[in-house]
Scaffold this motif. Structure first.
Motif, PDB file in Angstrom:
ATOM      1  N   SER A 133      -3.618  46.520 -57.256  1.00  0.00           N
ATOM      2  CA  SER A 133      -4.963  46.888 -57.193  1.00  0.00           C
ATOM      3  C   SER A 133      -5.431  45.448 -56.947  1.00  0.00           C
ATOM      4  O   SER A 133      -5.052  44.602 -57.266  1.00  0.00           O
ATOM      5  N   GLN A 134      -6.655  45.789 -56.756  1.00  0.00           N
ATOM      6  CA  GLN A 134      -7.834  43.943 -56.398  1.00  0.00           C
ATOM      7  C   GLN A 134      -8.166  44.014 -58.359  1.00  0.00           C
ATOM      8  O   GLN A 134      -8.062  44.899 -59.235  1.00  0.00           O
ATOM      9  N   ALA A 135      -8.457  42.862 -58.053  1.00  0.00           N
ATOM     10  CA  ALA A 135      -8.644  42.281 -59.331  1.00  0.00           C
ATOM     11  C   ALA A 135     -10.083  43.175 -60.320  1.00  0.00           C
ATOM     12  O   ALA A 135     -10.969  44.098 -59.500  1.00  0.00           O
ATOM     13  N   HIS A 136     -10.344  43.598 -61.183  1.00  0.00           N
ATOM     14  CA  HIS A 136     -10.681  44.256 -61.864  1.00  0.00           C
ATOM     15  C   HIS A 136     -12.216  43.406 -62.440  1.00  0.00           C
ATOM     16  O   HIS A 136     -11.772  41.854 -62.637  1.00  0.00           O
ATOM     17  N   GLU A 137     -13.278  43.540 -63.080  1.00  0.00           N
ATOM     18  CA  GLU A 137     -13.910  43.164 -63.720  1.00  0.00           C
ATOM     19  C   GLU A 137     -13.250  41.872 -64.457  1.00  0.00           C
ATOM     20  O   GLU A 137     -12.937  41.810 -65.341  1.00  0.00           O
ATOM     21  N   PRO A 138     -14.004  40.579 -65.034  1.00  0.00           N
ATOM     22  CA  PRO A 138     -12.530  39.911 -66.159  1.00  0.00           C
ATOM     23  C   PRO A 138     -13.285  40.177 -67.391  1.00  0.00           C
ATOM     24  O   PRO A 138     -14.538  40.574 -67.826  1.00  0.00           O
ATOM     25  N   GLY A 139     -12.113  39.733 -67.705  1.00  0.00           N
ATOM     26  CA  GLY A 139     -11.664  40.272 -69.260  1.00  0.00           C
ATOM     27  C   GLY A 139     -11.099  40.988 -69.223  1.00  0.00           C
ATOM     28  O   GLY A 139     -11.081  42.182 -70.565  1.00  0.00           O
ATOM     29  N   SER A 140     -11.220  42.454 -68.497  1.00  0.00           N
ATOM     30  CA  SER A 140     -10.073  43.394 -67.900  1.00  0.00           C
ATOM     31  C   SER A 140      -8.262  43.359 -68.438  1.00  0.00           C
ATOM     32  O   SER A 140      -8.226  42.655 -67.794  1.00  0.00           O
ATOM     33  N   ARG A 141      -8.067  44.612 -68.896  1.00  0.00           N
ATOM     34  CA  ARG A 141      -6.611  44.768 -69.386  1.00  0.00           C
ATOM     35  C   ARG A 141      -5.917  46.261 -69.159  1.00  0.00           C
ATOM     36  O   ARG A 141      -6.488  46.522 -69.074  1.00  0.00           O
ATOM     37  N   GLU A 142      -4.870  45.931 -68.459  1.00  0.00           N
ATOM     38  CA  GLU A 142      -4.065  46.797 -68.331  1.00  0.00           C
ATOM     39  C   GLU A 142      -2.973  46.901 -69.690  1.00  0.00           C
ATOM     40  O   GLU A 142      -1.887  45.868 -69.784  1.00  0.00           O
ATOM     41  N   HIS A 143      -1.957  47.937 -69.898  1.00  0.00           N
ATOM     42  CA  HIS A 143      -1.104  48.257 -71.046  1.00  0.00           C
ATOM     43  C   HIS A 143      -0.063  49.097 -70.430  1.00  0.00           C
ATOM     44  O   HIS A 143      -0.645  50.271 -70.193  1.00  0.00           O
ATOM     45  N   LEU A 144       0.709  48.968 -69.950  1.00  0.00           N
ATOM     46  CA  LEU A 144       1.353  49.760 -69.291  1.00  0.00           C
ATOM     47  C   LEU A 144       3.295  49.790 -70.563  1.00  0.00           C
ATOM     48  O   LEU A 144       3.427  49.002 -70.410  1.00  0.00           O
ATOM     49  N   THR A 145       3.407  51.377 -70.282  1.00  0.00           N
ATOM     50  CA  THR A 145       4.607  51.339 -71.596  1.00  0.00           C
ATOM     51  C   THR A 145       5.462  52.496 -70.805  1.00  0.00           C
ATOM     52  O   THR A 145       4.949  52.898 -69.641  1.00  0.00           O
ATOM     53  N   VAL A 146       6.448  51.911 -70.004  1.00  0.00           N
ATOM     54  CA  VAL A 146       7.935  52.173 -69.551  1.00  0.00           C
ATOM     55  C   VAL A 146       8.434  54.143 -70.116  1.00  0.00           C
ATOM     56  O   VAL A 146       8.863  53.248 -71.321  1.00  0.00           O
ATOM     57  N   LEU A 147       8.278  55.189 -69.410  1.00  0.00           N
ATOM     58  CA  LEU A 147       9.268  56.093 -70.281  1.00  0.00           C
ATOM     59  C   LEU A 147      10.390  56.155 -69.506  1.00  0.00           C
ATOM     60  O   LEU A 147      10.578  56.926 -70.452  1.00  0.00           O
ATOM     61  N   SER A 148      10.879  56.103 -68.150  1.00  0.00           N
ATOM     62  CA  SER A 148      11.604  56.079 -67.301  1.00  0.00           C
ATOM     63  C   SER A 148      11.412  55.559 -66.124  1.00  0.00           C
ATOM     64  O   SER A 148      10.921  55.129 -65.663  1.00  0.00           O
ATOM     65  N   GLY A 149      13.189  54.955 -66.249  1.00  0.00           N
ATOM     66  CA  GLY A 149      13.560  53.933 -65.141  1.00  0.00           C
ATOM     67  C   GLY A 149      12.961  52.646 -65.456  1.00  0.00           C
ATOM     68  O   GLY A 149      12.625  52.136 -66.140  1.00  0.00           O
ATOM     69  N   SER A 150      12.509  52.102 -64.099  1.00  0.00           N
ATOM     70  CA  SER A 150      12.159  49.905 -63.945  1.00  0.00           C
ATOM     71  C   SER A 150      11.152  49.978 -63.508  1.00  0.00           C
ATOM     72  O   SER A 150      10.893  50.886 -62.348  1.00  0.00           O
ATOM     73  N   VAL A 151      10.023  49.247 -63.682  1.00  0.00           N
ATOM     74  CA  VAL A 151       9.257  48.738 -62.627  1.00  0.00           C
ATOM     75  C   VAL A 151       9.457  46.905 -62.896  1.00  0.00           C
ATOM     76  O   VAL A 151       9.235  46.541 -64.151  1.00  0.00           O
ATOM     77  N   GLU A 152       8.563  46.754 -61.695  1.00  0.00           N
ATOM     78  CA  GLU A 152       8.284  44.976 -61.734  1.00  0.00           C
ATOM     79  C   GLU A 152       6.332  45.224 -61.691  1.00  0.00           C
ATOM     80  O   GLU A 152       5.639  45.975 -61.169  1.00  0.00           O
ATOM     81  N   VAL A 153       6.212  44.606 -63.209  1.00  0.00           N
ATOM     82  CA  VAL A 153       4.386  44.610 -63.172  1.00  0.00           C
ATOM     83  C   VAL A 153       4.250  43.130 -62.689  1.00  0.00           C
ATOM     84  O   VAL A 153       4.767  41.772 -63.212  1.00  0.00           O
ATOM     85  N   THR A 154       3.167  42.823 -61.582  1.00  0.00           N
ATOM     86  CA  THR A 154       2.518  41.565 -61.180  1.00  0.00           C
ATOM     87  C   THR A 154       0.593  41.418 -61.467  1.00  0.00           C
ATOM     88  O   THR A 154       0.171  42.558 -61.805  1.00  0.00           O
ATOM     89  N   SER A 155       0.699  40.628 -61.827  1.00  0.00           N
ATOM     90  CA  SER A 155      -0.610  39.936 -62.815  1.00  0.00           C
ATOM     91  C   SER A 155      -1.046  38.187 -61.865  1.00  0.00           C
ATOM     92  O   SER A 155      -0.689  37.629 -62.815  1.00  0.00           O
ATOM     93  N   GLY A 156      -1.523  38.510 -61.039  1.00  0.00           N
ATOM     94  CA  GLY A 156      -1.800  37.025 -59.632  1.00  0.00           C
ATOM     95  C   GLY A 156      -0.603  37.176 -59.780  1.00  0.00           C
ATOM     96  O   GLY A 156      -0.109  37.002 -58.801  1.00  0.00           O
TER      97      GLY A 156
END
Length: 196
Positions: A133-156
């Motif tokens: 994803s491209q940048a959202h508006e300033p101050g926006s946040r995401e919360h990600l909870t993994v239910l199965s498997g494994s993931v990698e989160v990148t921010s900047g």
């Protein structure tokens, strides 16, 4: 001198509860017989009320409102629909966005009226799949909870790996991505909080 007599204003009509009663009864899946038993009002009276052929007394409206689980105003104010206490969305009616290559899909769990403020999704990533994803508006946040498997989160320029049960909270006012780094499909709950 010829003085015309002032005519009294016509009295307002009593509220017509027929359409509201019929709608509420249908929403609750009640037959006339069932509502008649629940409310202690005859089936013929209910039928006449629904067809606006009879205006019920306050006592009858009170009994009907109690039987339907709504307030008196819910029956008397037919222009205002009564919102049910619980609204369900069938699994097949949940909107789903799939990537053209089939590498990921987002099931939209949040109500559409909150889009752009507060959104939540079920994210399914195939092995090697990514939601970039491209940048959202300033101050926006995401919360990600993994239910199965494994993931990698990148921010900047920062990245973090997550496994089953873990949650990441991160800024999304910069380019960001969620990648499946495992060998099987990964599922997660994703909440997006846009800045005001």
């Amino acid at each position: 001198m010829n003085m015309a007599r002032a005519r009294p204003a016509p009295a307002p009509e009593p509220p017509r509860v027929g359409a509201t009663l019929a709608r509420l009864r249908a929403e609750q899946g009640l037959s006339l017989d069932e509502l008649s038993r629940k409310a202690g009002v005859s089936k013929s009276m209910l039928s006449q009320i629904e067809r606006n052929q009879a205006n019920p007394t306050v006592a009858v409206v009170w009994r009907l409102a109690n039987a339907l689980g709504v307030g008196l105003a819910g029956l008397l104010d037919g222009d205002q629909p009564v919102e049910p206490a619980i609204v369900t969305v069938a699994a097949q009616a949940t909107p789903t966005l799939r990537s053209p290559d089939g590498s990921h899909e987002l099931r939209i769990l949040g109500p559409i009226e909150l889009a752009g403020q507060f959104e939540w999704y079920e994210l399914i990533l195939q092995p090697g799949g990514a939601l970039v994803s491209q940048a959202h508006e300033p101050g926006s946040r995401e919360h990600l909870t993994v239910l199965s498997g494994s993931v990698e989160v990148t921010s900047g320029d920062e990245s973090q790996r997550l496994k089953h049960g873990e949650t990441a909270r991160y800024r999304v006012d910069r380019a960001h991505a969620i990648r499946n780094v495992g060998k099987s499909a990964a599922t997660a709950l994703l909440v997006v909080m846009h800045s005001a």
